[in-house]
Write an enzyme that holds these catalytic residues in place. Structure first.
Site, PDB file in Angstrom:
ATOM      1  N   GLY B 197       0.787  -1.230   0.000  1.00 34.52           N
ATOM      2  CA  GLY B 197       0.000   0.000   0.000  1.00 34.52           C
ATOM      3  C   GLY B 197       0.815   1.275   0.000  1.00 34.52           C
ATOM      4  O   GLY B 197       0.268   2.348   0.245  1.00 34.52           O
ATOM      5  N   ALA B 198       2.105   1.184  -0.305  1.00 34.33           N
ATOM      6  CA  ALA B 198       2.955   2.382  -0.237  1.00 34.33           C
ATOM      7  C   ALA B 198       2.669   3.383  -1.353  1.00 34.33           C
ATOM      8  O   ALA B 198       3.267   4.450  -1.379  1.00 34.33           O
ATOM      9  CB  ALA B 198       4.427   1.992  -0.260  1.00 34.33           C
ATOM     10  N   GLU B 199       1.750   3.059  -2.237  1.00 38.80           N
ATOM     11  CA  GLU B 199       1.305   4.056  -3.224  1.00 38.80           C
ATOM     12  C   GLU B 199       0.157   4.894  -2.650  1.00 38.80           C
ATOM     13  O   GLU B 199      -0.392   5.752  -3.339  1.00 38.80           O
ATOM     14  CB  GLU B 199       0.857   3.365  -4.514  1.00 38.80           C
ATOM     15  N   ASP B 340      10.873   5.065  -7.203  1.00 39.11           N
ATOM     16  CA  ASP B 340      10.080   3.843  -6.973  1.00 39.11           C
ATOM     17  C   ASP B 340      10.903   2.585  -7.223  1.00 39.11           C
ATOM     18  O   ASP B 340      10.376   1.569  -7.659  1.00 39.11           O
ATOM     19  CB  ASP B 340       8.822   3.842  -7.862  1.00 39.11           C
ATOM     20  N   TRP B 416       8.646  -7.930  -8.743  1.00 40.95           N
ATOM     21  CA  TRP B 416       8.338  -8.849  -7.641  1.00 40.95           C
ATOM     22  C   TRP B 416       8.795 -10.271  -7.946  1.00 40.95           C
ATOM     23  O   TRP B 416       8.794 -11.134  -7.050  1.00 40.95           O
ATOM     24  CB  TRP B 416       6.832  -8.858  -7.347  1.00 40.95           C
TER      25      TRP B 416
END
Lengths: 202, 577
Positions: B197-199, B340, B416
């Site tokens: 959820g880091a966006e 990012d 990922w």
């Protein structure tokens, strides 16, 4: 129709009722006028470089870039999002959309959907959500990756309000939608931008 | 039917063996017990962890499929989940039963010999907000339970025989952007997970849940609070204002400006929304009682203006006490990231050559940067950084309002996708992307973002990543020697690669591509040996297992949302004639 179903009143009562109705109607008309005025004031027309119209052929060509800039985390059409752009097209015109995705992180699509009330914006939108036949880019619920695009052509026949909507998961809900109107009163295509909208594609 | 009977018999025998273990027959091991999980890398029958063994080598210790017979691999069965979406799952096999999770958090149990569905559990999603597709990368099987996480940030335990829910625990509030896509890691009686959820301006963490009842045992926040002491004695998330990545590459930071901002109080509460997801499965070191986790980007991704300092421990590799949740060491790859370039590919535990040439216990991580990093497992010290697996240009040039072209793109390098390490070849096999991008910064305060989020829940990127239409994108499979950092071989692919690899004792590497190709390569040379056209994107990490002594290779073929590879819903299982 409802009046016709009532028992006939006396003349005085009848005129009182008509007067009252007229007064209410006048008030309603005035309110509507004010609302329309306010709505009109809240919009400004954009002479968009990305929209070209051929009045003789009744054809409008619209370039739409998904992720045109960084507005709304790049979830935008030509920089606009959450309904802050409205494209109006007259009834009977042919609409040609040239869609490109500029967003290197996420795929995007464009569908013409019905407007959704708050709280009912779908998570994903596919062919079943398309409100105008053939008015969608390929794989609408999956999107198209950058730097690819798609061409869409459809006839603006049924008057009404629609949305440009990205069907990829979460994007429409995340504000990736703008307004599209097929207007029987319009003589030519136009673009309006809501007051206070972040700067988009000129 | 005959195979089903055989599988049933096998499971019954397994239950009997479990009973034998319980009454104290030393040396017996049973499917998915903690004892078996610790030895999972030593046997080829079951694949009970996301990464194979607890150290996530993705090394299948079977020689039954090898260079001499891989050409005879044939499809044995196909399981169609019917759930369309980005399919990133690595199947789990436990004693003749395969467990598969899908997009939108369905879980299936399938007879691993025949492909027949045994049960199907559909998780009822609540509000879910996710940036990059409705992903679920896998389950883990432990004891009588199948554990998995959900897009709306829950962890759930199912009965592995029936698929009935045993417990369901909310990990975090999905309404504000927390989500989960990872397979849990197991340590003793804990299921250990991070958060995504880091966006969305979350504050990342890693948590341990009791497998018996789903209650949280500990939580460690990846972004330290101002009064929290770090392993190096500093406090908070500002750090020491490092100016170089790995002491090598200039990060072009305005350190004086950042220090002045800190002194003025600017961004003093930015740690509360600092990002730092841990969104892929952690590696477990049983002997040390540690987990090793890759920590993702700070929030917002591209705009560092309101988060002065190093933004610890975003973009880091961390070692955390698996019993208590206390951090032991942390190594930050990119202080104050504005690209990012988070650390995300799952860490791998293996023996590696140390700086003095002696073999030591190491941790291997492949970055979005396109480097493979090799660390000392006790100290976190970087032993070596590999040659770049993808082109680097304008590396760490700062994003601008007009856009700055930099390679690699924000997806990597290695996304990922799990890498696989083969102790025989000493090579780490990773799939890479080459996606030239322009990095754009656009300042948006937290308050402004929250107003926008209230209107329509969306990402807080602080800018945008813009594709460059004139530049070709592609990918590669890279084999990197962890002992010298050299790229031993590469296979270039037409499309960017995302999904992961498997390597085997039979000297093979398996990897899939977005165009539907699933292929085997010679592990030493990279020579292509076999391929199969799956008809949909093969964007998941493969695995190996055995049923009845016969070897099988399995992989999900269902495409990928982020890279737009064609969807399907298949799990493909291959065997020898």
């Amino acid at each position: 129709m409802r009046l016709a179903g009532r028992a006939p009143p006396g003349a005085a009562a009848f005129f009182r009722q008509v007067s009252c109705m007229l007064a209410k109607s006048a008030a309603a008309v005035a309110l509507l006028f004010l609302l329309l005025l306010a709505a009109a004031r809240a919009q400004s027309e954009l002479h968009a470089s990305w929209l070209t119209a051929d009045a003789q052929a009744k054809r409008v060509h619209i370039d739409i870039v998904a992720g045109w800039n960084a507005n709304n985390g790049a979830l935008n059409f030509n920089g606009y999002f959450t309904g802050d752009m409205t494209i109006v097209v007259p009834v009977g015109w042919t609409v040609e959309l040239d869609f490109k995705n500029n967003d290197a992180m996420l795929p995007h699509s464009l569908l013409l959907t019905k407007p959704y009330p708050p709280g009912h914006v779908p998570e994903i939108a596919g062919v079943n959500e398309v409100a105008i036949p053939r008015a969608y880019t390929n794989n609408p619920d999956q999107g198209i990756p950058a730097p690819k695009g798609d061409k869409v052509s459809f006839k603006a026949q049924a008057p009404g309000d629609y949305w440009f909507f990205c069907g990829a998961p979460g994007h429409g809900k995340g504000g990736m939608w703008t307004k599209f109107k097929i207007d029987p009163a319009a003589n030519a295509p136009s673009v309006t931008i809501a007051q206070g909208a972040e700067a988009g594609r000129p | 039917m005959g195979l089903w009977t055989q599988a049933t018999v096998t499971r019954c025998l397994g239950l009997a063996a479990t009973a034998a273990l319980l009454v104290g027959l030393a040396g017996a091991s049973q499917a998915a017990t903690w004892e078996e999980m610790q030895k999972s890398g030593e046997q080829a029958k079951n694949w009970v962890n996301y990464g194979g063994d607890l150290g996530q080598m993705r090394y299948w210790p079977s020689t039954k499929i090898n260079a001499s017979n891989v050409g005879h691999l044939r499809i044995k069965w196909i399981f169609q989940t019917g759930v369309v979406g980005s399919f990133e799952n690595t199947p789990i096999v436990d004693d003749g039963v395969m467990y598969v999770s899908t997009p939108y958090d369905h879980v299936f149990a399938v007879d691993a010999a025949s492909g027949k569905e045994l049960w199907h559990y559909q998780y009822k999603l609540g509000k879910n907000i996710f940036c990059c597709g409705p992903n679920n990368r896998g389950v883990v099987v432990v004891g009588n339970k199948v554990l998995f996480t959900t897009l709306d940030a829950h962890i759930v335990a199912l009965d592995k025989k029936s698929g009935e829910k045993i417990w369901d625990t909310e990990v975090a509030d999905s309404e504000v952007g927390y989500s989960l896509t990872m397979a849990p890691a197991i340590y003793k009686n804990f299921a250990i997970i991070g958060i995504a959820g880091a966006e969305y301006g979350i504050r990342g963490f890693i948590s341990a849940y009791n497998i018996d009842d789903g209650k949280m045992a500990w939580r460690w926040h990846t972004i330290p609070s101002p009064d929290e002491t770090n392993p190096d004695g500093t406090k908070g998330w500002e750090g020491t204002f490092g100016t170089k990545a790995d002491g090598i590459n200039d990060l072009h930071r305005d350190v004086a400006g950042e220090k002045a901002a800190v002194a003025s109080g600017k961004g003093k509460d930015s740690w509360m929304r600092g990002g730092g997801s841990n969104w892929t499965t952690d590696a477990v070191d049983v002997k040390r009682g540690l987990i090793f986790a890759a920590i993702g980007n700070p929030s917002p991704d591209l705009d560092g203006a309101d988060r002065p300092g190093d933004n610890r421990w975003s973009d880091s590799l961390v070692a955390v006490d698996a019993n208590t949740g206390k951090v032991k060491w942390a190594y930050q790859y990119i202080p104050h990231d504005v690209w990012d370039l988070d650390a995300v590919s799952p860490p791998i535990l293996a023996r590696v050559k140390g700086e003095d040439g002696k073999m030591v216990d190491g941790v291997i991580h492949a970055g979005k940067t396109g480097f493979v990093y090799v660390h000392d497992r006790d100290t976190g010290k970087l032993i070596r950084r590999s040659a770049a697996m993808v082109p680097h240009e304008n590396l760490f040039a700062l994003p601008t309002e007009q856009g700055t072209r930099m390679l690699p793109g924000a997806n990597g390098g290695v996304e990922w996708s799990p890498c696989a390490f083969n102790p025989a070849t000493r090579l780490d096999y990773c799939v890479n992307l080459h996606q030239p991008m322009n990095y754009i910064v656009k300042h948006e305060t937290w308050d402004d973002y929250r107003k926008r989020y209230a209107q329509a829940p969306n990402m807080w990127l602080g800018g945008a990543f813009v594709a460059i239409p004139t530049e070709k994108q592609y990918g590669n499979i890279s084999a990197v020697n962890v002992d010298d950092g050299k790229v031993a071989w590469q296979v270039k692919t037409d499309q960017p690669m995302i999904g992961g690899t498997l390597t085997t004792k039979g000297n093979l590497v398996f990897a899939g591509q977005g165009n539907g190709t699933f292929a085997a390569y010679d592990a030493k040379s990279g020579k292509p040996l076999w391929s199969f056209q799956a008809g949909a994107g093969v964007n998941a990490a493969p695995m190996g297992f055995e049923v009845g002594g016969k070897p099988y290779i399995a992989v999900a073929a269902g495409g990928n949302f982020q890279l737009n590879f064609k969807y399907g819903t298949s799990v493909l299982v291959f065997g020898l004639d």
